[in-house]
Design an enzyme around this catalytic site. Structure first.
Site, mmCIF file in Angstrom:
data_model
loop_
_atom_site.group_PDB
_atom_site.id
_atom_site.type_symbol
_atom_site.label_atom_id
_atom_site.label_comp_id
_atom_site.label_asym_id
_atom_site.label_seq_id
_atom_site.Cartn_x
_atom_site.Cartn_y
_atom_site.Cartn_z
ATOM 1 N N VAL A 50 1.252 -1.641 -0.015
ATOM 2 C CA VAL A 50 -0.180 0.578 -0.150
ATOM 3 C C VAL A 50 0.842 1.113 0.081
ATOM 4 O O VAL A 50 2.308 1.338 0.381
ATOM 5 C CB VAL A 50 -0.355 0.057 1.250
ATOM 6 C CG1 VAL A 50 -1.949 -1.427 1.048
ATOM 7 C CG2 VAL A 50 -0.180 -0.486 2.444
ATOM 8 N N GLU A 64 5.405 -5.538 15.586
ATOM 9 C CA GLU A 64 6.513 -6.163 15.864
ATOM 10 C C GLU A 64 6.486 -7.430 17.737
ATOM 11 O O GLU A 64 6.374 -7.846 18.126
ATOM 12 C CB GLU A 64 7.367 -5.808 16.226
ATOM 13 C CG GLU A 64 8.608 -7.250 15.712
ATOM 14 C CD GLU A 64 10.019 -6.623 14.994
ATOM 15 O OE1 GLU A 64 10.414 -7.041 14.247
ATOM 16 O OE2 GLU A 64 10.400 -5.876 15.963
#
Length: 313
Positions: free
Chosen positions: A76, A257
């Site tokens: 994107v 993460e």
């Protein structure tokens, strides 16, 4: 008395003996290095190095099975720039000779016209998504997108699904040695580092919080995967934790993460990929036998503007 000719012959013989000895030492050191590579985690999961005997055995095991694997990436905004390079490199090196379905989640489907040529047994699925400006928005929303895509289509089409950042390039074979129930890749700059150096989330109020005594490794969010059911469970759990923290006004230190590492402490992976499978040029990056997947984005971030242009960042 030694003549000049005898002295020259003696020196030549000595140099040959030294060269042979150095060569033997070099071969021995390579063999010793291979032997020193850890091949298993403390909980018995394979720690994968592509050229190890155990990896060759795993590839041979899967060679007799009919397996369909999905490779999902999100392209994107400006990250669409990397998409064609990503797909071309995957065609060369990702599970060569196996059935693979590429799932591309993108806000610019027309960017794939004309489509990248694919080999036998390879398919491309383009999934239109809304634009998510900035890396932070993408990182915070990626787990939810992954969970939704697996639920809606992926789980009915493939056995395994792997999620990779689009700003990566495969540069060496990545084979069936990576297949497992739940697969995570080690962060190349933190491999071999002490646990206190890991950037776990330390804010107690965050649902990504990790206690001082917890954790085995630090995993990168650039590559993970496994059986569709396992990856769906992980993506769904992480997306819910992210949403709950957002409602409290909290943002984990390493965004997505951090939640990935929190989950993998509670549910240890059944297969751990060495830094060969997630690597980039850095003074802190681990020394690996073979670089298999290189993060172009991480490398580009560290370059001067002129170098960025030369590297087509």
């Amino acid at each position: 008395r030694v003549t000049k000719k005898q002295l020259v012959l003696y020196c030549l013989l000595l140099s040959l003996l030294v060269c042979d000895e150095v060569r033997d030492i070099g071969v021995g050191s390579v063999e010793e290095q291979q032997q020193r590579l850890p091949l298993e985690t403390s909980w018995g999961a394979p720690l994968v190095w592509g050229d190890s005997d155990s990896s060759a055995w795993r590839r041979a095991e899967f060679a007799h099975r009919s397996v369909r694997t999905g490779l999902l990436t999100i392209a994107v905004g400006p990250y669409g720039h990397f998409l064609r390079r990503f797909l071309s490199s995957a065609e060369l090196y990702f599970l060569a000779g196996n059935t693979v379905v590429y799932y591309v989640l993108t806000d610019s489907p027309r960017a794939l016209d004309p489509p990248t040529p694919l080999g036998p047994g390879r398919e491309l699925r383009v999934v239109p998504v809304a634009e998510m400006p900035g890396w932070e928005h993408l990182s915070q929303g990626r787990m939810a997108l992954l969970a939704a895509t697996i639920k809606e289509s992926v789980r009915n089409e493939v056995d395994y699904i792997f999620c990779m950042d689009v700003d990566q390039e495969l540069v060496a074979p990545v084979g069936a040695e990576i297949l497992g129930e739940l697969v995570a890749a080690l962060h190349p700059e933190l491999y071999g580092m002490p646990r206190h150096a890991f950037p776990y989330e330390r804010e107690p109020a965050s649902l990504a919080h990790v206690e001082e005594a917890e954790g085995d490794y630090y995993y990168t969010s650039e590559l993970y995967g496994g059986l569709c059911a396992e990856v769906y469970a992980m993506a769904q759990a992480c997306s819910q934790l992210i949403l709950q923290d957002q409602e409290k006004g909290l943002r984990a230190r390493e965004l997505e993460e951090s939640y990935l590492n929190r989950y993998l402490i509670n549910r240890r992976p059944t297969c751990v990929l060495s830094p060969e499978y997630s690597w980039w040029h850095s003074a802190l990056a681990a020394d690996v036998p073979t670089r298999r997947v290189v993060s172009l984005g991480r490398q580009c971030d560290s370059l001067e503007p002129q170098k960025r242009q030369e590297q087509d960042c």
